[in-house]
Design a protein around this motif. Structure first.
Motif, mmCIF file in Angstrom:
data_model
loop_
_atom_site.group_PDB
_atom_site.id
_atom_site.type_symbol
_atom_site.label_atom_id
_atom_site.label_comp_id
_atom_site.label_asym_id
_atom_site.label_seq_id
_atom_site.Cartn_x
_atom_site.Cartn_y
_atom_site.Cartn_z
ATOM 1 N N LEU A 106 -3.326 3.223 -9.164
ATOM 2 C CA LEU A 106 -3.765 2.484 -10.104
ATOM 3 C C LEU A 106 -5.034 3.227 -10.703
ATOM 4 O O LEU A 106 -5.948 3.206 -9.992
ATOM 5 N N GLU A 107 -4.949 3.510 -12.417
ATOM 6 C CA GLU A 107 -6.187 4.079 -12.813
ATOM 7 C C GLU A 107 -6.627 2.874 -13.737
ATOM 8 O O GLU A 107 -8.065 2.823 -14.130
ATOM 9 N N SER A 108 -5.974 1.882 -14.054
ATOM 10 C CA SER A 108 -6.323 0.747 -14.913
ATOM 11 C C SER A 108 -5.626 -0.342 -14.665
ATOM 12 O O SER A 108 -4.335 -0.081 -14.160
ATOM 13 N N THR A 109 -5.954 -1.622 -15.183
ATOM 14 C CA THR A 109 -4.970 -2.542 -15.027
ATOM 15 C C THR A 109 -5.228 -3.678 -16.296
ATOM 16 O O THR A 109 -6.037 -3.686 -16.820
ATOM 17 N N HIS A 110 -3.824 -4.176 -16.776
ATOM 18 C CA HIS A 110 -4.160 -4.730 -17.962
ATOM 19 C C HIS A 110 -4.400 -6.331 -17.649
ATOM 20 O O HIS A 110 -4.364 -6.789 -16.478
ATOM 21 N N ASP A 111 -4.506 -7.000 -18.715
ATOM 22 C CA ASP A 111 -5.087 -8.456 -18.427
ATOM 23 C C ASP A 111 -4.197 -9.389 -17.624
ATOM 24 O O ASP A 111 -4.739 -10.401 -16.990
ATOM 25 N N THR A 112 -3.081 -9.125 -17.799
ATOM 26 C CA THR A 112 -1.919 -9.982 -16.911
ATOM 27 C C THR A 112 -1.633 -9.674 -15.938
ATOM 28 O O THR A 112 -0.532 -10.059 -15.184
ATOM 29 N N PHE A 113 -2.055 -8.504 -15.026
ATOM 30 C CA PHE A 113 -1.883 -7.978 -13.913
ATOM 31 C C PHE A 113 -1.636 -8.969 -12.630
ATOM 32 O O PHE A 113 -0.601 -8.923 -11.844
ATOM 33 N N PHE A 114 -2.611 -9.898 -12.839
ATOM 34 C CA PHE A 114 -2.533 -10.967 -11.732
ATOM 35 C C PHE A 114 -2.406 -12.353 -12.182
ATOM 36 O O PHE A 114 -2.409 -13.308 -11.403
ATOM 37 N N THR A 115 -1.910 -12.429 -13.389
ATOM 38 C CA THR A 115 -1.545 -13.574 -14.076
ATOM 39 C C THR A 115 -0.697 -14.630 -13.426
ATOM 40 O O THR A 115 -1.038 -16.136 -13.139
ATOM 41 N N SER B 276 0.780 -1.209 -0.118
ATOM 42 C CA SER B 276 -0.227 -0.018 -0.028
ATOM 43 C C SER B 276 0.983 1.282 -0.054
ATOM 44 O O SER B 276 2.052 1.378 0.632
ATOM 45 N N SER B 277 0.464 2.190 -0.619
ATOM 46 C CA SER B 277 0.957 3.620 -0.594
ATOM 47 C C SER B 277 2.362 3.803 -0.916
ATOM 48 O O SER B 277 3.385 3.939 -0.440
ATOM 49 N N ASN B 278 2.571 3.057 -2.422
ATOM 50 C CA ASN B 278 3.809 3.030 -3.073
ATOM 51 C C ASN B 278 3.736 3.841 -4.347
ATOM 52 O O ASN B 278 4.792 3.899 -4.981
ATOM 53 N N GLY B 279 2.647 4.435 -4.666
ATOM 54 C CA GLY B 279 2.563 4.965 -5.966
ATOM 55 C C GLY B 279 2.560 4.205 -7.078
ATOM 56 O O GLY B 279 2.940 4.602 -8.169
ATOM 57 N N ILE B 280 2.023 3.002 -6.823
ATOM 58 C CA ILE B 280 1.954 1.749 -7.915
ATOM 59 C C ILE B 280 1.059 2.168 -9.079
ATOM 60 O O ILE B 280 -0.018 2.629 -8.596
ATOM 61 N N ASN B 281 1.495 1.915 -10.322
ATOM 62 C CA ASN B 281 0.768 1.979 -11.435
ATOM 63 C C ASN B 281 0.335 0.841 -12.250
ATOM 64 O O ASN B 281 1.020 -0.085 -11.474
ATOM 65 N N LYS B 282 -0.076 0.696 -13.500
ATOM 66 C CA LYS B 282 -0.471 -0.726 -13.754
ATOM 67 C C LYS B 282 0.856 -1.121 -14.507
ATOM 68 O O LYS B 282 1.074 -2.368 -14.741
ATOM 69 N N ASN B 283 2.029 -0.670 -14.424
ATOM 70 C CA ASN B 283 3.457 -1.209 -14.879
ATOM 71 C C ASN B 283 4.080 -1.611 -13.856
ATOM 72 O O ASN B 283 5.375 -2.058 -13.990
ATOM 73 N N PHE B 284 3.642 -1.933 -12.602
ATOM 74 C CA PHE B 284 4.174 -2.546 -11.417
ATOM 75 C C PHE B 284 4.900 -3.772 -11.907
ATOM 76 O O PHE B 284 3.856 -4.659 -12.356
ATOM 77 N N SER B 285 5.907 -4.462 -11.540
ATOM 78 C CA SER B 285 6.148 -5.651 -11.643
ATOM 79 C C SER B 285 6.445 -6.386 -10.175
ATOM 80 O O SER B 285 7.205 -5.979 -9.510
ATOM 81 N N LEU B 286 5.943 -7.788 -10.342
ATOM 82 C CA LEU B 286 6.171 -8.401 -9.097
ATOM 83 C C LEU B 286 6.518 -10.032 -9.692
ATOM 84 O O LEU B 286 5.585 -10.551 -10.343
ATOM 85 N N ALA B 287 7.460 -10.543 -9.364
ATOM 86 C CA ALA B 287 7.790 -11.960 -9.605
ATOM 87 C C ALA B 287 8.269 -12.792 -8.640
ATOM 88 O O ALA B 287 8.898 -12.324 -7.557
ATOM 89 N N LEU C 122 -9.279 3.494 -9.864
ATOM 90 C CA LEU C 122 -9.883 2.696 -10.966
ATOM 91 C C LEU C 122 -11.134 2.934 -11.401
ATOM 92 O O LEU C 122 -12.140 3.675 -10.592
ATOM 93 N N LYS C 123 -11.204 3.296 -12.745
ATOM 94 C CA LYS C 123 -12.461 3.824 -13.373
ATOM 95 C C LYS C 123 -13.113 2.779 -13.981
ATOM 96 O O LYS C 123 -14.365 2.865 -14.419
ATOM 97 N N GLN C 124 -12.410 1.393 -14.277
ATOM 98 C CA GLN C 124 -13.312 0.233 -14.764
ATOM 99 C C GLN C 124 -12.560 -0.892 -14.425
ATOM 100 O O GLN C 124 -11.135 -0.727 -14.184
ATOM 101 N N LEU C 125 -12.972 -2.008 -14.573
ATOM 102 C CA LEU C 125 -12.413 -3.318 -14.130
ATOM 103 C C LEU C 125 -12.218 -3.844 -15.341
ATOM 104 O O LEU C 125 -13.207 -3.951 -16.401
#
Length: 616
Positions: free
Chosen positions: A311-320, A286-297, A335-338
């Protein structure tokens, strides 16, 4: 004036003589333990005659029954062996004692007794190597001092048995590289160095702490951590690195394959990669300024917290790559839409928090159906359609409060047979249609507060037989409506009635007539019934108990009031008519007098002329 002098005298006496008492130990729930006690001394200087003063306590209670000795609110700038003497206590706590310095051998007389030592809230600025040289401690607390430096051998003598070391809330900007470099620290399980001014660590500073379970290094000024800094801490379960200035972790090497919590919130992390796959129960970003380009592996995560980011939006593979997620929180983002495919790969997701975003009603169709907890508070929902919640057969908790919902379609809740909590407060409802709650057979908590429900029928609630709590606060619900509602809710135990501008007698009637409790909202500073504000009403019928009779009396008063108004109006018209007649009478009287006066004048003139003619 005398009382002021008396208080000063009492204060001086306390500081001079001190006060020591024996009290019962309480557990974390506040329960008293009869067999466990402790000595508490306030305003008692730690001097050569201190132990003789409290020896009687140890003699009477037996030192085995005394859990600890606590000394506080005193002034001992220097702690010496003469002051401590031979205290027969295992746990010594000296708090708020203004200690600036500890003399060599200060604990020599108690070295075989004390195993737990707390010196928090003092004025120590350094920790020298001789401070604790005579002690073999399991717990040492030096928090809330002014410590800026620590000698690398400060805890060496206690290292073999030391399990907990607390250095939080000091002014440390660095730790000696070799502070924990001895193999003696093999028992240390809890280390707290939070709330200091630490900027960086030596890359091997924690290497010897192979039993470490919990490490708190939060609220410092850390910008970088070496990728191998935790590579030997095989038992690490709780890692707190939150509230620092960290930006990324590339190939972070954790010795443990399973860790319960990593709190990395309130940083600036945009990239987090583990060298080996790690099973993390809870990861807080939380509270890291994360956007949709965040990477976690390279992580298997059960609970992921991404609140308060960008986060304003998320791509299909965000939680893949996180199929094991069971709990995701995306609250307070933008977030404006899912994305329709966002949760497709998550088969175990049971809890989803989307509160405080900008989602609309149609986004409900993109929410996984297997959830048992869904939170959509404070979004832009305007309606709940027949299809909005279709298929949510496992849902137990649903938050739809603080939206703009004006209508819930009939049958919207028909699949929610497992739902136990429903929050609909602070929306735009004015009317609830018959059949709107069909399907909610297991519902126990219903919040309808802060809606303008001035028209509501009791029959709407006919199927909510399991309901225990219902909240009608600030809904403009009327007493007659609530009476009808409660007839259909026999198992309700609590009713929310705050901010409805009710008479106190009506709230009392709900309590006594229906045997319900009202939800206490703490309005005790004004007229209230059990914490719910209310007002007095004028009682017309003496000793009237029935509210129905009271309402009838009020109607009679209204009729009487109207009759009185007519009477007053007639009296006023009569007075005005009389006044007009009076003015008319006065006017005619003046006219008559004037006429008589003129007639007399003419007569006098005629007589005068006649007399004059006779004389001639």
């Amino acid at each position: 004036m005398f009382l002021i002098y008396l208080n000063i005298l009492v204060l001086i006496t306390k500081h001079t003589l001190g006060v020591c008492t024996v009290d019962n130990v309480r557990d974390s729930q506040g329960e008293i333990s009869i067999n466990q006690k402790y000595i508490y001394c306030r305003f008692e200087n730690i001097s050569s005659n201190f132990y003789p003063k409290i020896k009687s306590f140890f003699d009477y209670y037996n030192s085995d029954r005394l859990e600890w000795l606590e000394i506080s609110n005193t002034d001992n700038r220097i702690l010496s062996s003469v002051a401590l003497g031979r205290l027969p206590v295992h746990d010594l706590r000296i708090h708020d004692a203004n200690i600036h310095e500890i003399q060599p051998n200060a604990f020599s007389e108690v070295k075989n007794q004390i195993t737990r030592l707390s010196l928090k809230n003092n004025k120590l600025s350094t920790v020298e190597d001789y401070y604790f040289e005579d002690l073999s401690l399991t717990d040492l607390d030096l928090s809330f001092n002014n410590i800026t430096s620590i000698h690398e051998d400060s805890f060496l003598n206690s290292a073999r048995n030391l399990e907990t070391l607390i250095l939080k809330n000091n002014f440390l900007s660095e730790l000696p590289p070799r502070l924990f470099q001895h193999n003696h620290y093999w028992r240390l399980t809890h280390l707290d160095i939070s709330f200091n001014k630490l900027v960086t660590f030596h890359d091997q500073i924690f290497f010897s702490l192979q039993s470490l379970v919990e490490l708190r290094m939060n609220n410092n000024d850390l910008k970088y951590l070496d990728e191998n800094i935790f590579s030997t801490n095989r038992k690490l379960n709780y890692l707190y690195i939150n509230d620092n200035k960290l930006h990324s972790f590339d190939n972070l090497n954790l010795a443990t394959s399973i860790i319960r919590l990593i709190n990395a919130s309130h940083n600036a992390i945009h990239f987090l990669n583990f060298s080996n796959n790690v099973d993390i129960e809870t990861l807080d970003l939380s509270s890291n300024g994360i956007n949709k380009n965040f990477s976690l592996a390279n992580a298997t995560i059960s609970h992921l917290l991404l609140d308060n980011n960008n986060l304003e939006s998320t791509h299909d593979t965000f939680f893949t790559y996180f199929p094991s997620l069971s709990d995701v929180s995306l609250a307070n983002n933008k977030l404006k839409q899912l994305n329709p495919n966002l949760f497709n790969n998550i088969k175990r997701l049971t809890k989803l928090n989307l509160a405080k975003n900008y989602l609309r009603s149609n986004d409900l169709s993109n929410v996984p159906k297997l959830l048992n907890d869904l939170r959509l508070s404070s979004n832009n929902l305007t309606e709940i359609t027949f299809q909005s919640l279709h298929g949510f057969k496992h849902l137990q908790v649903l938050h739809l409060d603080h939206n703009q919902i004006r209508k819930i379609a009939l049958g919207s809740f028909k699949d929610l047979n497992q739902l136990t909590e429903l929050y609909l407060s602070s929306n735009k409802f004015t009317v609830l249609d018959m059949g709107v709650f069909v399907g909610l057979n297991s519902l126990k908590y219903l919040d309808l507060s802060y809606n303008d429900l001035h028209q509501i029928s009791g029959n709407i609630f006919y199927n909510l037989r399991a309901l225990k709590v219902v909240n009608f606060s600030k809904t403009k619900v009327k007493y007659s409506n609530l009476e009808e509602i409660l007839i259909h809710l026999p198992n309700v135990e609590q009713v929310g009635l705050a901010d409805n501008d009710w008479a106190c007698s009506r709230i009392v009637n709900i309590i006594h007539k229906f045997g319900k409790k009202v939800i206490d909202v703490g309005d005790y500073n004004i007229t209230n019934v059990e914490g719910v504000a209310c007002h007095y009403e004028e009682i017309v019928a003496k000793n009237s108990v029935s509210l129905n009779r009271s309402e009838t009396t009020i109607n009679i008063d209204r009729v009487v009031s109207k009759f009185d108004t007519i009477v007053v109006l007639l009296i006023f018209l009569n007075v005005m008519f009389g006044f007009i007649l009076l003015l008319t009478g006065i006017y005619l009287s003046f006219k008559f007098i004037s006429f008589i006066s003129k007639s007399n004048t003419r007569n006098n003139y005629s007589i005068t002329n006649y007399d004059q003619e006779l004389e001639l």
